[in-house]
Design a protein around this motif. Structure first.
Motif, mmCIF file in Angstrom:
data_model
loop_
_atom_site.group_PDB
_atom_site.id
_atom_site.type_symbol
_atom_site.label_atom_id
_atom_site.label_comp_id
_atom_site.label_asym_id
_atom_site.label_seq_id
_atom_site.Cartn_x
_atom_site.Cartn_y
_atom_site.Cartn_z
ATOM 1 N N ASP A 24 53.344 -24.785 88.088
ATOM 2 C CA ASP A 24 52.462 -25.132 89.213
ATOM 3 C C ASP A 24 52.407 -26.639 89.415
ATOM 4 O O ASP A 24 52.420 -27.133 90.548
ATOM 5 N N VAL A 25 52.328 -27.348 88.297
ATOM 6 C CA VAL A 25 52.270 -28.820 88.398
ATOM 7 C C VAL A 25 53.569 -29.317 89.013
ATOM 8 O O VAL A 25 53.572 -30.173 89.897
ATOM 9 N N VAL A 26 54.656 -28.773 88.512
ATOM 10 C CA VAL A 26 55.964 -29.180 89.040
ATOM 11 C C VAL A 26 56.029 -28.815 90.509
ATOM 12 O O VAL A 26 56.521 -29.581 91.327
ATOM 13 N N MET A 27 55.517 -27.658 90.829
ATOM 14 C CA MET A 27 55.559 -27.203 92.206
ATOM 15 C C MET A 27 54.686 -28.077 93.091
ATOM 16 O O MET A 27 55.060 -28.392 94.223
ATOM 17 N N GLN A 28 53.535 -28.461 92.537
ATOM 18 C CA GLN A 28 52.649 -29.337 93.315
ATOM 19 C C GLN A 28 53.331 -30.681 93.558
ATOM 20 O O GLN A 28 53.254 -31.244 94.651
ATOM 21 N N GLU A 29 53.995 -31.153 92.491
ATOM 22 C CA GLU A 29 54.709 -32.421 92.649
ATOM 23 C C GLU A 29 55.811 -32.270 93.686
ATOM 24 O O GLU A 29 56.031 -33.149 94.538
ATOM 25 N N GLN A 30 56.487 -31.137 93.639
ATOM 26 C CA GLN A 30 57.551 -30.909 94.604
ATOM 27 C C GLN A 30 56.964 -30.740 95.998
ATOM 28 O O GLN A 30 57.558 -31.189 96.980
ATOM 29 N N ASP A 31 55.779 -30.066 96.041
ATOM 30 C CA ASP A 31 55.107 -29.920 97.343
ATOM 31 C C ASP A 31 54.779 -31.289 97.925
ATOM 32 O O ASP A 31 54.948 -31.555 99.125
ATOM 33 N N MET A 32 54.266 -32.171 97.045
ATOM 34 C CA MET A 32 53.902 -33.513 97.494
ATOM 35 C C MET A 32 55.156 -34.265 97.946
ATOM 36 O O MET A 32 55.158 -34.930 98.993
ATOM 37 N N LYS A 33 56.207 -34.121 97.145
ATOM 38 C CA LYS A 33 57.449 -34.787 97.509
ATOM 39 C C LYS A 33 57.986 -34.218 98.812
ATOM 40 O O LYS A 33 58.461 -34.952 99.686
ATOM 41 N N LEU A 34 57.877 -32.889 98.921
ATOM 42 C CA LEU A 34 58.343 -32.224 100.131
ATOM 43 C C LEU A 34 57.528 -32.704 101.322
ATOM 44 O O LEU A 34 58.076 -32.992 102.398
ATOM 45 N N SER A 35 56.231 -32.799 101.117
ATOM 46 C CA SER A 35 55.338 -33.274 102.167
ATOM 47 C C SER A 35 55.702 -34.697 102.569
ATOM 48 O O SER A 35 55.772 -35.040 103.756
ATOM 49 N N GLU A 36 55.932 -35.520 101.555
ATOM 50 C CA GLU A 36 56.320 -36.908 101.827
ATOM 51 C C GLU A 36 57.652 -36.950 102.564
ATOM 52 O O GLU A 36 57.833 -37.716 103.515
ATOM 53 N N LEU A 37 58.589 -36.106 102.105
ATOM 54 C CA LEU A 37 59.899 -36.074 102.762
ATOM 55 C C LEU A 37 59.778 -35.596 104.207
ATOM 56 O O LEU A 37 60.431 -36.139 105.101
ATOM 57 N N GLU A 38 58.946 -34.548 104.404
ATOM 58 C CA GLU A 38 58.758 -34.066 105.777
ATOM 59 C C GLU A 38 58.120 -35.146 106.640
ATOM 60 O O GLU A 38 58.495 -35.342 107.801
ATOM 61 N N SER A 39 57.113 -35.846 106.047
ATOM 62 C CA SER A 39 56.448 -36.922 106.776
ATOM 63 C C SER A 39 57.463 -38.031 107.110
ATOM 64 O O SER A 39 57.513 -38.553 108.221
ATOM 65 N N GLU A 40 58.270 -38.374 106.098
ATOM 66 C CA GLU A 40 59.282 -39.393 106.298
ATOM 67 C C GLU A 40 60.312 -38.920 107.314
ATOM 68 O O GLU A 40 60.767 -39.691 108.168
ATOM 69 N N ASN A 41 60.638 -37.635 107.256
ATOM 70 C CA ASN A 41 61.592 -37.056 108.195
ATOM 71 C C ASN A 41 61.046 -37.173 109.622
ATOM 72 O O ASN A 41 61.777 -37.511 110.548
ATOM 73 N N ARG A 42 59.737 -36.854 109.786
ATOM 74 C CA ARG A 42 59.113 -36.957 111.115
ATOM 75 C C ARG A 42 59.153 -38.411 111.602
ATOM 76 O O ARG A 42 59.478 -38.690 112.758
ATOM 77 N N LYS A 43 58.795 -39.315 110.660
ATOM 78 C CA LYS A 43 58.826 -40.739 111.030
ATOM 79 C C LYS A 43 60.239 -41.153 111.442
ATOM 80 O O LYS A 43 60.429 -41.870 112.417
ATOM 81 N N MET A 44 61.232 -40.673 110.660
ATOM 82 C CA MET A 44 62.608 -41.023 110.961
ATOM 83 C C MET A 44 63.038 -40.443 112.302
ATOM 84 O O MET A 44 63.779 -41.083 113.053
ATOM 85 N N LYS A 45 62.552 -39.194 112.599
ATOM 86 C CA LYS A 45 62.872 -38.594 113.895
ATOM 87 C C LYS A 45 62.273 -39.422 115.013
ATOM 88 O O LYS A 45 62.920 -39.669 116.041
ATOM 89 N N VAL A 46 61.006 -39.858 114.791
ATOM 90 C CA VAL A 46 60.329 -40.687 115.811
ATOM 91 C C VAL A 46 61.093 -42.001 115.979
ATOM 92 O O VAL A 46 61.373 -42.444 117.095
ATOM 93 N N GLU A 47 61.439 -42.611 114.818
ATOM 94 C CA GLU A 47 62.188 -43.875 114.878
ATOM 95 C C GLU A 47 63.536 -43.668 115.543
ATOM 96 O O GLU A 47 63.987 -44.489 116.344
ATOM 97 N N LEU A 48 64.194 -42.534 115.188
ATOM 98 C CA LEU A 48 65.487 -42.232 115.785
ATOM 99 C C LEU A 48 65.344 -42.084 117.295
ATOM 100 O O LEU A 48 66.157 -42.630 118.058
ATOM 101 N N GLU A 49 64.290 -41.403 117.721
ATOM 102 C CA GLU A 49 64.052 -41.233 119.159
ATOM 103 C C GLU A 49 63.777 -42.591 119.816
ATOM 104 O O GLU A 49 64.268 -42.863 120.907
ATOM 105 N N GLU A 50 62.995 -43.409 119.104
ATOM 106 C CA GLU A 50 62.714 -44.748 119.639
ATOM 107 C C GLU A 50 64.009 -45.553 119.732
ATOM 108 O O GLU A 50 64.240 -46.253 120.722
ATOM 109 N N PHE A 51 64.861 -45.446 118.672
ATOM 110 C CA PHE A 51 66.138 -46.154 118.706
ATOM 111 C C PHE A 51 67.012 -45.663 119.845
ATOM 112 O O PHE A 51 67.663 -46.433 120.523
#
Length: 185
Positions: A24-51
């Motif tokens: 569960d701890v590992v999963m939570q860490e992965q969830d957090m990482k996944l969340s961060e990656l998704e957030s970063e992915n969204r930011k990158m998509k926004v930046e990509l669209e802006e670019f």
């Protein structure tokens, strides 16, 4: 299948054991990482669209710049042609003005030459008249001097004649007186 669904299915298959807890701890860490990656992915998509938007905007600007440069080149060429045309017109106008001025100056020179010729003729005539007048004056002076000398000579002769006549008259008067005195005696 998304990452979240996989994580949920793994949790359900493992009981809550020590391993499950760490899972569960590992999963939570992965969830957090996944969340961060998704957030970063969204930011990158926004930046990509802006670019992309900015790239499109830059492409549009480059196209506009190319159009403006072409328009600028056309305007410069038109300006050069217009300047050339104006210069040619001015040159023609100046040439015409110079020709008219030259003609006026030539006419003025011709008139001045005529006036100079007439003035020279007039001076020449005046000199001839002056020389003739001087010649006549010298002749008249010479004639006058001759006449004066002749008159002076005549006057001298007449004075001599008068003097002789007076002397004769005196002599005759004395003789008359003398004769009267002789006759009376």
């Amino acid at each position: 299948m998304t990452m979240q669904v996989r994580v949920d299915s793994l949790r359900a298959s493992h009981p809550k054991t020590h391993l499950g807890h760490s899972f569960d701890v590992v999963m939570q860490e992965q969830d957090m990482k996944l969340s961060e990656l998704e957030s970063e992915n969204r930011k990158m998509k926004v930046e990509l669209e802006e670019f992309r938007t900015e790239a499109t905007h830059l492409k549009n600007q480059q196209a506009t710049i190319r159009r403006l440069e072409e328009r600028n080149r056309q305007l410069e060429q038109q300006m050069e042609e217009k300047v050339k045309e104006i210069v040619e017109m001015k040159q023609r106008s100046l040439a015409e003005e110079n020709q008219k001025t030259l003609e006026v100056l030539k006419e003025r020179e011709r008139l001045l030459q005529d006036q100079l010729r007439q003035a020279k003729e007039s001076v020449s005539n005046m000199q001839k008249l002056h020389e003739l007048a001087q010649s006549q004056m010298f002749e008249l002076r010479a004639q006058s001097e001759e006449d004066t000398a002749a008159k002076q000579s005549e006057v001298s002769l007449l004075m001599d004649e008068v003097e002789r006549a007076q002397t004769l008259l005196l002599s005759l008067e004395r003789e008359k007186v003398h004769l009267k005195t002789h006759i009376l005696i």
